[in-house]
Design a protein around this motif. Structure first.
Motif, PDB file in Angstrom:
ATOM      1  N   GLU A 141       0.899  -1.153   0.031  1.00 28.72           N
ATOM      2  CA  GLU A 141      -0.022   0.058  -0.050  1.00 28.72           C
ATOM      3  C   GLU A 141       0.954   1.128  -0.227  1.00 28.72           C
ATOM      4  N   GLY A 142       2.157   1.183   0.440  1.00 25.03           N
ATOM      5  CA  GLY A 142       2.855   2.291   0.578  1.00 25.03           C
ATOM      6  C   GLY A 142       2.806   3.352   1.794  1.00 25.03           C
ATOM      7  N   THR A 143       1.688   3.375   2.089  1.00 22.67           N
ATOM      8  CA  THR A 143       1.157   4.054   3.497  1.00 22.67           C
ATOM      9  C   THR A 143       0.249   3.575   4.467  1.00 22.67           C
ATOM     10  N   ARG A 144       0.372   3.968   5.552  1.00 26.14           N
ATOM     11  CA  ARG A 144      -0.659   3.675   6.339  1.00 26.14           C
ATOM     12  C   ARG A 144      -2.182   3.949   6.082  1.00 26.14           C
ATOM     13  N   THR A 145      -3.060   3.062   5.956  1.00 27.89           N
ATOM     14  CA  THR A 145      -4.552   3.359   5.828  1.00 27.89           C
ATOM     15  C   THR A 145      -4.900   4.200   7.225  1.00 27.89           C
ATOM     16  N   THR A 146      -5.853   5.266   6.536  1.00 22.11           N
ATOM     17  CA  THR A 146      -6.539   6.220   7.532  1.00 22.11           C
ATOM     18  C   THR A 146      -7.870   5.795   7.823  1.00 22.11           C
ATOM     19  N   THR A 147      -8.492   4.816   7.243  1.00 20.40           N
ATOM     20  CA  THR A 147      -9.834   4.338   7.378  1.00 20.40           C
ATOM     21  C   THR A 147      -9.897   2.885   7.872  1.00 20.40           C
ATOM     22  N   GLY A 148      -8.974   2.181   7.871  1.00 18.47           N
ATOM     23  CA  GLY A 148      -8.851   0.617   8.185  1.00 18.47           C
ATOM     24  C   GLY A 148      -9.141  -0.098   6.848  1.00 18.47           C
ATOM     25  N   ASN A 149      -9.462   0.547   5.790  1.00 16.59           N
ATOM     26  CA  ASN A 149      -9.715  -0.390   4.496  1.00 16.59           C
ATOM     27  C   ASN A 149      -8.307  -0.475   3.519  1.00 16.59           C
ATOM     28  N   LEU A 150      -8.229  -1.456   2.978  1.00 16.76           N
ATOM     29  CA  LEU A 150      -7.087  -1.678   2.141  1.00 16.76           C
ATOM     30  C   LEU A 150      -7.109  -0.581   1.198  1.00 16.76           C
ATOM     31  N   LEU A 151      -5.750   0.020   0.891  1.00 16.48           N
ATOM     32  CA  LEU A 151      -5.458   1.107  -0.171  1.00 16.48           C
ATOM     33  C   LEU A 151      -5.071   0.286  -1.374  1.00 16.48           C
ATOM     34  N   PRO A 152      -5.128   0.979  -2.416  1.00 20.89           N
ATOM     35  CA  PRO A 152      -4.459   0.395  -3.727  1.00 20.89           C
ATOM     36  C   PRO A 152      -2.946   0.208  -3.497  1.00 20.89           C
ATOM     37  N   PHE A 153      -2.622  -1.177  -4.231  1.00 21.31           N
ATOM     38  CA  PHE A 153      -1.476  -1.546  -4.205  1.00 21.31           C
ATOM     39  C   PHE A 153      -0.207  -0.940  -5.229  1.00 21.31           C
ATOM     40  N   LYS A 154       0.802  -0.755  -4.744  1.00 24.61           N
ATOM     41  CA  LYS A 154       1.985   0.008  -5.756  1.00 24.61           C
ATOM     42  C   LYS A 154       2.540  -1.357  -6.402  1.00 24.61           C
TER      43      LYS A 154
END
Length: 231
Positions: free
Chosen positions: A152-165
């Motif tokens: 993800e490259g950075t921590r989520t702020t919502t708890g949901n998985l972020l897009p992958f790099k």
């Protein structure tokens, strides 16, 4: 009552951080000496140190699944909390390193541990540096190390998985090292990026089955890995 609860939570968090700060900066220098003097045990000692730090933060580990033997992986883990750096290594076996944001190398003592463990510094905002970092990680992996990447490259702020790099998937494809998804649960409730207080709890770590990279393009690997995280 709500105001009192906030005060109690704040005091508890301050005491936990203070305890963790003292523990880290007391033991970490000793850890550096041990891994320099006794290289064969450095990874086992580091795992024990990470488990100890999780305990210091008042948390408990629950591990589901077995870490596979006799091969080296590009390990993909979700990025939820700063505690990821202690939680994920707790389940690793064998020699391991990682790709980490360049800002981590500015932290006293911690940066020394990263360098000793051959952790690769990467600045994702600089494309040229990011490519160079992936190239360095390929050499580390080929020399007999697992490489841990937080795609993800950075921590989520919502708890949901972020897009992958895509960097980690290029690494896996270029080295033909299978991808091992490791998913942590519970850390967002314990210490998310957007809350300073810490609420100790259970950290669940799920080791999934490896994803074979043979004859797969980067986009397919990314899609398959992402789906394994959200299923």
């Amino acid at each position: 009552m709500k105001k009192l609860a906030v005060i109690v939570d704040s005091i508890r968090s301050i005491l936990i951080y203070l305890r963790a700060f003292i523990a880290f900066f007391t033991i970490a220098p000793i850890l550096i000496i041990v891994i320099l003097v006794c290289p064969p045990v450095r990874y086992k000692v580091l795992v024990l140190f990470c488990r100890f730090m999780i305990f210091v933060f008042g948390c408990k580990l629950v591990v589901n699944g077995e870490f596979p033997k006799n091969q080296f992986f590009v390990i993909m883990a979700n990025h939820v909390s700063f505690l990821d750096v202690f939680a994920v290594p707790c389940v690793l076996k064998g020699n391991f390193s990682a790709v980490a944001a360049s800002k981590n190398f500015q932290i006293p003592i911690y940066s020394s541990i990263l360098k000793i463990m051959k952790v690769v510094s990467i600045n994702r905002s600089n494309k040229e540096n990011a490519i160079e970092g992936i190239t360095q990680a390929q050499e580390v992996l080929k020399s007999g190390y697992h490489i841990v990447i937080l795609p993800e490259g950075t921590r989520t702020t919502t708890g949901n998985l972020l897009p992958f790099k895509k960097g980690g998937f290029h690494l896996a494809r270029n080295t033909q090292a299978n991808i091992l998804p490791i998913i942590t649960k519970g850390l967002f409730s314990i210490k998310p990026k957007n809350r300073w207080t810490i609420q100790p709890g259970i950290i669940e770590i799920n080791i999934l089955k490896p994803i074979n990279v043979k004859d797969k393009e980067v986009d397919l690997l990314l899609d398959e890995t992402y789906k394994s995280f959200i299923n």
